[in-house]
Design a protein around this motif. Structure first.
Motif, PDB file in Angstrom:
ATOM      1  N   ARG A 135       0.811  -1.214   0.000  1.00  0.00           N
ATOM      2  CA  ARG A 135       0.000   0.000   0.000  1.00  0.00           C
ATOM      3  C   ARG A 135       0.849   1.270   0.000  1.00  0.00           C
ATOM      4  O   ARG A 135       0.394   2.334  -0.420  1.00  0.00           O
ATOM      5  CB  ARG A 135      -0.950   0.004   1.197  1.00  0.00           C
ATOM      6  N   GLU A 136       2.079   1.177   0.454  1.00  0.00           N
ATOM      7  CA  GLU A 136       2.964   2.346   0.423  1.00  0.00           C
ATOM      8  C   GLU A 136       3.357   2.713  -0.995  1.00  0.00           C
ATOM      9  O   GLU A 136       3.695   3.868  -1.272  1.00  0.00           O
ATOM     10  CB  GLU A 136       4.221   2.073   1.257  1.00  0.00           C
ATOM     11  N   ILE A 137       3.322   1.745  -1.906  1.00  0.00           N
ATOM     12  CA  ILE A 137       3.744   2.003  -3.281  1.00  0.00           C
ATOM     13  C   ILE A 137       2.600   1.895  -4.285  1.00  0.00           C
ATOM     14  O   ILE A 137       2.738   2.336  -5.427  1.00  0.00           O
ATOM     15  CB  ILE A 137       4.885   1.048  -3.707  1.00  0.00           C
ATOM     16  N   ASP A 138       1.481   1.311  -3.877  1.00  0.00           N
ATOM     17  CA  ASP A 138       0.372   1.099  -4.812  1.00  0.00           C
ATOM     18  C   ASP A 138      -0.950   1.122  -4.041  1.00  0.00           C
ATOM     19  O   ASP A 138      -1.290   0.180  -3.344  1.00  0.00           O
ATOM     20  CB  ASP A 138       0.540  -0.253  -5.517  1.00  0.00           C
ATOM     21  N   SER A 139      -1.686   2.216  -4.177  1.00  0.00           N
ATOM     22  CA  SER A 139      -2.949   2.349  -3.448  1.00  0.00           C
ATOM     23  C   SER A 139      -4.128   1.775  -4.211  1.00  0.00           C
ATOM     24  O   SER A 139      -5.232   1.686  -3.678  1.00  0.00           O
ATOM     25  CB  SER A 139      -3.222   3.835  -3.149  1.00  0.00           C
ATOM     26  N   ASN A 140      -3.910   1.373  -5.462  1.00  0.00           N
ATOM     27  CA  ASN A 140      -5.016   0.947  -6.312  1.00  0.00           C
ATOM     28  C   ASN A 140      -5.199  -0.555  -6.425  1.00  0.00           C
ATOM     29  O   ASN A 140      -6.319  -1.027  -6.640  1.00  0.00           O
ATOM     30  CB  ASN A 140      -4.835   1.511  -7.731  1.00  0.00           C
ATOM     31  N   VAL A 141      -4.136  -1.312  -6.338  1.00  0.00           N
ATOM     32  CA  VAL A 141      -4.225  -2.744  -6.615  1.00  0.00           C
ATOM     33  C   VAL A 141      -5.219  -3.416  -5.677  1.00  0.00           C
ATOM     34  O   VAL A 141      -5.307  -3.095  -4.491  1.00  0.00           O
ATOM     35  CB  VAL A 141      -2.828  -3.408  -6.509  1.00  0.00           C
ATOM     36  N   GLY A 142      -6.006  -4.352  -6.207  1.00  0.00           N
ATOM     37  CA  GLY A 142      -6.949  -5.101  -5.385  1.00  0.00           C
ATOM     38  C   GLY A 142      -6.232  -6.149  -4.555  1.00  0.00           C
ATOM     39  O   GLY A 142      -5.285  -6.789  -5.027  1.00  0.00           O
ATOM     40  N   LEU A 143      -6.655  -6.320  -3.302  1.00  0.00           N
ATOM     41  CA  LEU A 143      -6.063  -7.308  -2.405  1.00  0.00           C
ATOM     42  C   LEU A 143      -7.155  -8.235  -1.878  1.00  0.00           C
ATOM     43  O   LEU A 143      -8.149  -7.770  -1.317  1.00  0.00           O
ATOM     44  CB  LEU A 143      -5.385  -6.631  -1.213  1.00  0.00           C
ATOM     45  N   ILE A 144      -6.977  -9.530  -2.082  1.00  0.00           N
ATOM     46  CA  ILE A 144      -7.866 -10.526  -1.494  1.00  0.00           C
ATOM     47  C   ILE A 144      -7.000 -11.455  -0.653  1.00  0.00           C
ATOM     48  O   ILE A 144      -6.067 -12.079  -1.167  1.00  0.00           O
ATOM     49  CB  ILE A 144      -8.634 -11.317  -2.563  1.00  0.00           C
ATOM     50  N   PHE A 145      -7.287 -11.524   0.628  1.00  0.00           N
ATOM     51  CA  PHE A 145      -6.496 -12.363   1.519  1.00  0.00           C
ATOM     52  C   PHE A 145      -6.963 -13.814   1.490  1.00  0.00           C
ATOM     53  O   PHE A 145      -8.160 -14.100   1.342  1.00  0.00           O
ATOM     54  CB  PHE A 145      -6.568 -11.840   2.950  1.00  0.00           C
ATOM     55  N   LEU A 146      -6.009 -14.705   1.635  1.00  0.00           N
ATOM     56  CA  LEU A 146      -6.278 -16.134   1.767  1.00  0.00           C
ATOM     57  C   LEU A 146      -5.942 -16.530   3.207  1.00  0.00           C
ATOM     58  O   LEU A 146      -4.851 -16.219   3.690  1.00  0.00           O
ATOM     59  CB  LEU A 146      -5.396 -16.936   0.803  1.00  0.00           C
ATOM     60  N   THR A 147      -6.865 -17.196   3.874  1.00  0.00           N
ATOM     61  CA  THR A 147      -6.604 -17.526   5.277  1.00  0.00           C
ATOM     62  C   THR A 147      -7.477 -18.668   5.757  1.00  0.00           C
ATOM     63  O   THR A 147      -8.570 -18.898   5.230  1.00  0.00           O
ATOM     64  CB  THR A 147      -6.849 -16.301   6.181  1.00  0.00           C
ATOM     65  N   SER A 148      -6.982 -19.374   6.737  1.00  0.00           N
ATOM     66  CA  SER A 148      -7.788 -20.365   7.442  1.00  0.00           C
ATOM     67  C   SER A 148      -8.056 -19.889   8.862  1.00  0.00           C
ATOM     68  O   SER A 148      -8.661 -20.602   9.660  1.00  0.00           O
ATOM     69  CB  SER A 148      -7.050 -21.719   7.479  1.00  0.00           C
ATOM     70  N   LEU A 149      -7.592 -18.665   9.167  1.00  0.00           N
ATOM     71  CA  LEU A 149      -7.705 -18.103  10.511  1.00  0.00           C
ATOM     72  C   LEU A 149      -8.554 -16.845  10.466  1.00  0.00           C
ATOM     73  O   LEU A 149      -8.068 -15.769  10.125  1.00  0.00           O
ATOM     74  CB  LEU A 149      -6.310 -17.783  11.069  1.00  0.00           C
ATOM     75  N   THR A 150      -9.809 -16.971  10.796  1.00  0.00           N
ATOM     76  CA  THR A 150     -10.731 -15.843  10.669  1.00  0.00           C
ATOM     77  C   THR A 150     -10.390 -14.686  11.599  1.00  0.00           C
ATOM     78  O   THR A 150     -10.792 -13.544  11.344  1.00  0.00           O
ATOM     79  CB  THR A 150     -12.179 -16.296  10.944  1.00  0.00           C
ATOM     80  N   GLN A 151      -9.642 -14.937  12.665  1.00  0.00           N
ATOM     81  CA  GLN A 151      -9.333 -13.863  13.609  1.00  0.00           C
ATOM     82  C   GLN A 151      -8.414 -12.797  13.001  1.00  0.00           C
ATOM     83  O   GLN A 151      -8.307 -11.697  13.529  1.00  0.00           O
ATOM     84  CB  GLN A 151      -8.704 -14.403  14.901  1.00  0.00           C
ATOM     85  N   TYR A 152      -7.741 -13.135  11.881  1.00  0.00           N
ATOM     86  CA  TYR A 152      -6.867 -12.160  11.240  1.00  0.00           C
ATOM     87  C   TYR A 152      -7.596 -11.310  10.195  1.00  0.00           C
ATOM     88  O   TYR A 152      -7.046 -10.336   9.691  1.00  0.00           O
ATOM     89  CB  TYR A 152      -5.692 -12.858  10.543  1.00  0.00           C
TER      90      TYR A 152
END
Length: 222
Positions: free
Chosen positions: A73-90
């Motif tokens: 995010r410091e270098i690119d405010s536009n790119v889409g981010l989708i997180f992959l996780t098995s830990l819902t608390q994060y």
């Protein structure tokens, strides 16, 4: 054509995600180009400002996905981010880096399709004009709307955006040539280029309180 980055330390998951993404691409008649990374540091070192969407594992063996996302995010405010996780608390931490959403492991195609439909409908900024450049600090992609102004610094240009600043290794004449084609930018001085949408008063006082000088030859045009 969309550039999709996949960052996860599990090869099996990467292959499964690619299979589902290709299924979506075939169904929607869209072309995806895949960029594979197995660690956050590899993603950052090989970062491409043309990435449209990144699938990023939150908890990898060698790195933390949230910290990686913060650096992105410091270098690119536009790119889409989708997180992959098995830990819902994060998951809630994703909001801190403006993530599109998250996918729980094990992956399900129906859920992936929902998130991709949502991304392409609401979050995609493919047509937004951006300034893309690289310097000694890395690679950057800055939306034009985020640029406040630019000023000459020796033989280079310093660009100010979102309370940050970076050097571009060009002179002002070359740098301003393509930005001045957009109606929101104007040369108010031989050494300054300003985003007109940032000006609070005609004296070129920006909303941040910064003052940009206006030379006499430029005053009437501005």
């Amino acid at each position: 054509m969309y550039h999709i980055a996949l960052c996860d330390d599990e090869n099996i998951l990467i292959e499964e995600l690619k299979k589902y993404l290709q299924r979506y691409a075939d169904e929607s008649k869209t072309e995806f180009i895949y960029h594979i990374f197995h660690d956050g540091s590899d993603l950052l070192s090989g970062y491409n400002p043309n990435f449209d969407l990144i699938f990023l594992d939150i908890k990898m063996n060698a790195s933390n996905g949230i910290e990686t996302a913060q650096k992105i995010r410091e270098i690119d405010s536009n790119v889409g981010l989708i997180f992959l996780t098995s830990l819902t608390q994060y998951v809630w931490k994703g909001y801190e880096v403006n993530a599109v959403n998250y996918l729980l492991k094990p992956l399900k195609y129906t859920r992936l399709k929902i998130e991709l439909d949502r991304y392409f409908l609401h979050y995609r900024r493919k047509d937004e004009l951006c300034l893309i450049f690289a310097n000694n600090n890395g690679k950057f992609k800055i939306p034009y709307k985020d640029i406040r102004y630019a000023e000459t610094e020796k033989h280079n240009v310093r660009v100010y955006f979102k309370n940050k600043e970076q050097i571009i290794y060009q002179n002002m004449k070359n740098f301003s040539t393509f930005l001045e084609k957009e109606s929101c930018f104007a040369r108010c001085h031989a050494s300054f280029l300003v985003n007109l949408e940032s000006i609070e008063h005609l004296e070129a006082v920006l909303v941040t309180g910064e003052r940009i000088p206006i030379s006499q030859p430029k005053r009437k045009t501005l």
